[in-house]
Scaffold this active site. Structure first.
Site, PDB file in Angstrom:
ATOM      1  CG  ASP A   1     100.170  12.849 -73.743  1.00 17.48           C
ATOM      2  OD1 ASP A   1      99.345  12.145 -72.848  1.00 17.48           O
ATOM      3  OD2 ASP A   1      99.998  12.853 -74.796  1.00 17.48           O
ATOM      4  CB  SER A   2     100.669   8.279 -73.711  1.00 18.45           C
ATOM      5  OG  SER A   2      99.326   8.956 -74.248  1.00 18.45           O
TER       6      SER A   2
ATOM      7  CG  HIS B   1      95.916  12.363 -78.417  1.00 16.99           C
ATOM      8  ND1 HIS B   1      96.256  12.301 -77.056  1.00 16.99           N
ATOM      9  CD2 HIS B   1      96.741  11.676 -79.341  1.00 16.99           C
ATOM     10  CE1 HIS B   1      97.531  11.547 -77.484  1.00 16.99           C
ATOM     11  NE2 HIS B   1      97.733  11.400 -78.560  1.00 16.99           N
TER      12      HIS B   1
ATOM     13  CB  CYS C   1      98.471  12.010 -69.906  1.00 14.40           C
ATOM     14  SG  CYS C   1      97.833  10.430 -70.463  1.00 14.40           S
TER      15      CYS C   1
ATOM     16  CD  GLU D   1      99.949   9.656 -80.844  1.00  7.31           C
ATOM     17  OE1 GLU D   1     100.903   9.345 -81.393  1.00  7.31           O
ATOM     18  OE2 GLU D   1      99.874  10.212 -79.617  1.00  7.31           O
TER      19      GLU D   1
ATOM     20  CB  CYS E   1      91.395  12.306 -74.782  1.00  5.76           C
ATOM     21  SG  CYS E   1      92.885  11.871 -75.650  1.00  5.76           S
TER      22      CYS E   1
HETATM   23  N1  DGL Z   1      97.026  11.411 -73.947  1.00  2.54           N
HETATM   24  C1  DGL Z   1      95.979  10.458 -73.629  1.00  2.54           C
HETATM   25  C2  DGL Z   1      95.126  10.830 -72.695  1.00  2.54           C
HETATM   26  O1  DGL Z   1      94.789  12.082 -72.367  1.00  2.54           O
HETATM   27  C3  DGL Z   1      95.290   9.806 -74.822  1.00  2.54           C
HETATM   28  C4  DGL Z   1      96.199   8.955 -75.652  1.00  2.54           C
HETATM   29  C5  DGL Z   1      96.606   7.474 -74.827  1.00  2.54           C
HETATM   30  O2  DGL Z   1      95.598   6.658 -74.938  1.00  2.54           O
HETATM   31  O3  DGL Z   1      97.624   7.509 -74.368  1.00  2.54           O
HETATM   32  O4  DGL Z   1      94.218  10.361 -72.138  1.00  2.54           O
END
Ligand code: DGL
Length: 272
Positions: free
Chosen positions: A14-15, A188, A77, A154, A186
């Site tokens: 993931d990011s 998150h 992600c 975050e 998403c």
């Molecule tokens: N984890 C990213 C997603 O599911 C969201 C956070 C980001 O923008 O990096 O899209």
């Protein structure tokens, strides 16, 4: 490059911390599997990046995970699933890639929700990945980008007034929260699902992405005879491209304090 050994770890990326919601669900469902997680905190947020950049970052991470013997790669992600899944499959044709969109769309298909809302980052919503896959499955699809939510999470604002105000600003009195089912598009967002529940209409079902995605991953591993035969709990190794205190704190909340957490710089191909 391919690693088809059942004893290899499940690679997850993931990011940032969001993918840990998926890693935790995978851990709960398949406790004996090793997990190798990469959080690209250096390039967060993916949701604000171009499709090209997301593909470049994802490819470098996939190379790292495969070098470390990942037997499959779960793209935890939505922004990367929406923009880099096909690129990764083409670049590494022998590798099992699982995105976080298809399992949820399958679930919607099986459960026949007439109207479906989806919220996510700009990169996810503008890619139309959900809208295209849901076309013909639900009568009405309402998609909305909610870019502040991931940044807010975050920063640790998952509860309290800040979280409440931002969620209400996006979802209060909006068509997306009147739908029969709401996809948290998403990784998150499961961290604030209780708060989201308070804002959407009573008849709206919030889809449990992590549980559905973990189940889908298990089925894929079983189908391909890739389940580890280990009798003891698997290990969890976490790498980040930038070691930040907020990642360490949130990762600790998921997997306890004795985390195997390291920083790893990756070589990115600037020309893609
Ligand atoms: N984890 C990213 C997603 O599911 C969201 C956070 C980001 O923008 O990096 O899209």
């Amino acid at each position: 490059m391919s690693n088809n050994q059942p004893k290899g770890p499940i690679g997850i990326f993931d990011s940032g911390v969001g993918g840990l919601t998926i890693a935790r669900a995978v851990r709960e469902l398949m406790p004996n599997e090793d997990i190798l997680y990469f959080g690209d905190t250096l390039h967060l947020p993916y949701g604000e990046k171009s499709p090209d950049a997301i593909r470049r970052y994802s490819e470098a991470i996939a190379r790292f995970l495969l070098k470390n013997e990942a037997k499959c790669i779960l793209i935890a992600c939505n922004s990367a699933s929406a923009n880099a899944f096909h690129h990764l499959k083409k670049t590494f044709p022998d590798v099992l890639f699982i995105n976080v969109i298809d399992p949820v769309v399958d679930f919607i298909r099986l459960n026949k929700f007439s109207s479906v809302g989806v919220i996510g980052t700009k990169a996810t919503i503008t890619s139309l990945a959900y809208q295209k896959r849901l076309d013909g499955i639900s009568n009405q699809i309402i998609a909305k980008a909610t870019p502040l939510l991931a940044a807010m999470i975050e920063e640790g604002f998952t509860d309290g007034n800040v979280a409440e105000s931002v969620i209400t600003a996006y979802l209060g009195n909006d068509h997306v929260s009147q739908s029969d089912a709401l996809i948290l598009g998403c990784t998150h967002y499961p961290l604030i699902s209780e708060k989201i529940k308070q804002v959407v209409s009573d008849q709206c079902t919030i889809i449990d992405g992590p549980g559905i995605i973990a189940e889908y991953t298990k089925n894929q591993l079983e189908d391909l005879a890739l389940v580890a035969e280990r009798k003891k709990p698997g290990t969890i190794r976490i790498y980040v491209s930038d070691h930040t205190p907020s990642f360490a704190r949130l990762a600790g909340l998921f997997f306890g304090d004795n985390l195997d957490l390291k920083e790893q710089n990756l070589a990115y191909d600037p020309m893609g």
